[in-house]
Write an enzyme that holds these catalytic residues in place. Structure first.
Site, short mmCIF file in Angstrom:
data_model
loop_
_atom_site.label_atom_id
_atom_site.label_comp_id
_atom_site.label_asym_id
_atom_site.label_seq_id
_atom_site.Cartn_x
_atom_site.Cartn_y
_atom_site.Cartn_z
N GLY A 71 0.80 -1.21 0.00
CA GLY A 71 0.00 0.00 0.00
C GLY A 71 0.84 1.27 0.00
O GLY A 71 0.49 2.26 -0.65
N GLN A 179 -7.65 -0.13 3.72
CA GLN A 179 -8.49 -0.64 4.82
C GLN A 179 -9.92 -0.95 4.36
O GLN A 179 -10.77 -1.30 5.19
CB GLN A 179 -8.53 0.36 5.98
CG GLN A 179 -7.18 0.56 6.67
CD GLN A 179 -6.74 -0.63 7.51
OE1 GLN A 179 -7.52 -1.54 7.80
NE2 GLN A 179 -5.49 -0.63 7.91
N HIS A 201 -1.48 -7.72 2.85
CA HIS A 201 -1.35 -8.28 4.21
C HIS A 201 -2.45 -7.85 5.15
O HIS A 201 -2.51 -8.30 6.29
CB HIS A 201 0.04 -7.99 4.80
CG HIS A 201 0.29 -6.58 5.23
ND1 HIS A 201 0.29 -6.21 6.55
CD2 HIS A 201 0.55 -5.46 4.52
CE1 HIS A 201 0.56 -4.90 6.63
NE2 HIS A 201 0.72 -4.43 5.41
N CYS A 325 3.86 7.56 17.22
CA CYS A 325 4.79 8.30 18.08
C CYS A 325 5.65 9.27 17.30
O CYS A 325 6.76 9.60 17.72
CB CYS A 325 5.68 7.37 18.90
SG CYS A 325 4.75 6.48 20.13
C1 LIG Z 1 -4.72 3.16 5.21
C2 LIG Z 1 -3.38 2.54 4.95
N1 LIG Z 1 -2.68 2.94 3.89
C3 LIG Z 1 -1.49 2.41 3.60
C4 LIG Z 1 -0.92 1.44 4.39
C5 LIG Z 1 0.42 0.88 4.02
O1 LIG Z 1 0.27 -0.40 3.41
P1 LIG Z 1 1.49 -1.41 3.37
O2 LIG Z 1 1.72 -1.90 4.76
O3 LIG Z 1 1.04 -2.50 2.44
O4 LIG Z 1 2.66 -0.67 2.82
C6 LIG Z 1 -1.62 1.01 5.52
C7 LIG Z 1 -1.02 0.01 6.44
O5 LIG Z 1 -0.95 0.21 7.63
C8 LIG Z 1 -2.89 1.56 5.81
O6 LIG Z 1 -3.60 1.18 6.87
#
Ligand SMILES: Cc1ncc(COP(=O)(O)O)c(C=O)c1O
Length: 384
Positions: A71, A179, A201, A325
């Site tokens: 993502g 999400q 994932h 954090c």
């Molecule tokens: C809303 C959102 N965007 C992007 C990501 C990043 O995705 P990835 O862990 O596949 O890089 C996450 C993961 O925590 C996410 O919750």
């Protein structure tokens, strides 16, 4: 001690069927999918099947799926690819302070490099008023990016209305669906997005695998140069095991989405009811009307979220504070600060997120310990 995993918004346990599909590829279909021979084509077949499964889940075309390393890469590429491609004519980018860092940090970088960025106002539930998007658009706006489901709050955004406005005004619309993909039903056509980021994932697939959905005709610069994979836009030999795991995960979501949603919603709603009944002085964060089914974010006022997380972990419960954090305000989540919470309330938040492998009695087990842990913390370490 059993571990009860309530952090499915952070990552999910790979499904056994995902592992089986990946193993088959690693052992028997390990060729380069670009190779013209039999060994290559055996890998190519699984790659294509995965693309079809992922496209099928959201009703886009196979050739609109561009595989990425997840993502984060999809978000970065969508934004930087569009801003780079259009930079001579347009340099304005619109987004919100409550986006994932994979979007908001790119916006900050763009602004530091002299690009122009507008930050949309967000209400107390994390919602954006589409009228504010319309107001923010100028003739120099290249891109709007607003996420579908917020990863900390679960709030579902009215992205179709935002997408309609962008399309009407000739502005490219990107949405982070990390999400929402495989978690709530939607079709690409319905959300009116030109670009959508998804990740494996979060839906019981492997890490390091995701995709950017690029609606046909959307112009953006390539992610990488040097090859012809992914129609020349995201080159490099494909991560076939990761993609096949992602495809297998998408297929399972297609079959189970409705029943699993019911299950995780029931668990989430019961936990919410029981927390409200048993623990005073809490705040439910995020929209209660329009929220992803498995997610619950609660501020336990008077507690420190990080300390509560550690105490729960010692009892075998995995949860999240949602904060990285890194925000300025003493480690408080940028999302919770973005919806207007004071620092103490933001720092007292815990995110519980349910998934496929949770059982109904996980809520009972949690509620056997949570009220006492909160009470003890409030007595020993009051912060407000
Ligand atoms: C809303 C959102 N965007 C992007 C990501 C990043 O995705 P990835 O862990 O596949 O890089 C996450 C993961 O925590 C996410 O919750």
């Amino acid at each position: 001690m059993d571990t009860i995993y309530l952090d499915n918004a952070a990552s999910t346990q790979p499904d056994p069927q995902v592992l089986k599909a990946m193993r088959e590829v690693l052992e028997q279909r390990w060729g380069n999918p670009s190779s013209a021979h039999e060994v290559g084509s055996r890998a190519r077949i699984r790659l294509d099947e995965s693309r079809t499964a992922i496209a099928g889940l959201i009703g886009c075309r196979d050739d609109e799926v561009y595989f990425t390393s997840g993502g984060t890469e999809a978000d970065n590429w969508a934004i930087l690819g569009v801003l780079d491609f259009w930079r001579e004519q347009k340099d304005h980018f619109i987004t919100a302070p409550t986006e994932h860092h994979a979007v908001s940090d790119v916006a900050k970088w763009w602004s530091e490099r002299g690009g122009s960025v507008s930050w949309l106002p967000v209400d107390g539930d994390g919602r954006i008023d589409p009228a504010d998007v319309a107001k923010a658009i100028t003739p120099r706006t290249a891109l709007v990016s607003v996420m579908h489901v917020n990863n900390e709050l679960g709030t579902i955004q009215e992205i179709a209305a935002i997408g309609d406005i962008c399309r009407e005004r000739g502005v490219i619309f990107h949405t982070d669906c990390v999400q929402s993909f495989g978690k709530i039903p939607f079709r690409m056509a319905d959300i009116v997005a030109d670009l959508a980021s998804i990740s494996s994932h979060k839906i019981y697939g492997p890490k390091g695998s995701g995709a950017l959905i690029v609606r046909r005709g959307t112009r953006l610069s390539p992610r990488f140069y040097g090859g012809s994979q992914e129609r020349g836009l995201r080159t490099g030999t494909e991560n076939v095991p990761g993609i096949v795991g992602f495809g297998a995960a998408a297929k399972l979501c297609m079959e189970r989405l409705e029943s699993e949603n019911r299950m995780v919603r029931n668990m989430r709603d019961r936990l919410e009811r029981e927390i409200l009944a048993a623990i005073p002085n809490v705040r439910i964060n995020g929209s209660r009307e329009s929220r992803a089914p498995g997610l619950l974010n609660v501020s336990f006022r008077g507690c420190d979220g990080e300390a509560l997380l550690v105490a729960l972990d010692r009892k075998g419960f995995c949860v999240s504070t949602g904060s990285a954090c890194s925000a300025g305000a003493l480690g408080a989540s940028h999302v919770l600060m973005g919806i207007g919470l004071d620092v103490e309330t933001a720092r007292s938040a815990i995110r519980f997120s349910f998934g496929r492998f949770n059982r109904a009695d996980d809520v009972d087990k949690l509620m056997n310990v949570l009220p006492q842990l909160v009470e003890r913390q409030r007595q020993t370490a009051p912060i407000s």
